[in-house]
Scaffold this motif. Structure first.
Motif, short mmCIF file in Angstrom:
data_model
loop_
_atom_site.label_atom_id
_atom_site.label_comp_id
_atom_site.label_asym_id
_atom_site.label_seq_id
_atom_site.Cartn_x
_atom_site.Cartn_y
_atom_site.Cartn_z
N TYR A 138 0.85 -1.20 0.00
CA TYR A 138 0.00 0.00 0.00
C TYR A 138 0.88 1.24 0.00
N THR A 139 0.57 2.19 -0.87
CA THR A 139 1.35 3.42 -0.97
C THR A 139 0.45 4.62 -1.24
N ASP A 140 0.99 5.77 -0.97
CA ASP A 140 0.33 7.03 -1.31
C ASP A 140 1.42 8.09 -1.42
N THR A 141 1.10 9.20 -2.05
CA THR A 141 2.03 10.32 -2.16
C THR A 141 1.33 11.58 -1.69
N LEU A 142 1.94 12.23 -0.74
CA LEU A 142 1.44 13.52 -0.23
C LEU A 142 2.25 14.65 -0.87
N VAL A 143 1.58 15.73 -1.20
CA VAL A 143 2.28 16.93 -1.66
C VAL A 143 2.49 17.81 -0.43
N VAL A 144 3.75 18.08 -0.14
CA VAL A 144 4.12 18.92 1.02
C VAL A 144 4.41 20.31 0.48
N THR A 145 3.83 21.32 1.13
CA THR A 145 4.04 22.71 0.73
C THR A 145 4.70 23.46 1.87
#
Length: 160
Positions: A150-157
């Motif tokens: 299981y994976t996901d990608t978060l956009v960090v600002t």
């Protein structure tokens, strides 16, 4: 030969008398510099919860972001909901299966990260050196989904 010496001496006196009567003018010469604030954000690793056999109880993990801002620069860190969110629930995906998780700004895991315009952001003031900024993650207690990665990608600002 005597005449040459007298001529050289007379020339020296003429130079001395002309420099003594020279005019002098002054003016200001301004010098300026502007230091602008800047920041960098580094996420060197994955928030990896490792291999699990169950998700029936909460599984915690922590990973650092590195923030390096010019001394005195205030900054905010925000995170989106990721690429697999359902409403406001962050989810990792494996094919069509999902595993709910959350990332928090606090070690007690009570304040989930929000986007920059949200209410829960990481924040700080630059020191001129890199500072590790912890991200507290949790796989939330839930029915264990099917076997998979299981994976996901978060956009960090980083806003400053």
């Amino acid at each position: 030969m005597l005449k040459k010496v007298a001529f050289i001496a007379a020339a020296g006196l003429a130079l001395a008398s002309s420099s003594a009567s020279a005019a002098q003018v002054t003016s200001n010469f301004n010098v300026a510099a502007q230091i602008t604030g800047t920041c960098t954000l580094t996420s060197a690793a994955t928030l990896d919860f490792g291999t699990q056999v169950s998700a029936s109880s909460q599984i915690n993990q922590t990973q650092d972001l590195s923030v390096d801002c010019t001394s005195g620069v205030d900054y905010l860190i925000g995170m989106d909901l990721g690429g697999n969110a359902s409403g406001s629930v962050r989810r990792m995906a494996s094919g069509g299966n999902f595993l709910n998780y959350e990332v928090f700004t606090d070690a007690a895991r009570t304040l989930p990260y929000s986007a920059i315009n949200g209410v829960n952001n990481g924040q700080g003031t630059g020191t001129g050196s890199a500072v590790n900024f912890p991200v507290y993650g949790a796989i939330l207690s839930q029915s264990t989904p099917p076997v998979g990665t299981y994976t996901d990608t978060l956009v960090v600002t980083l806003q400053y």
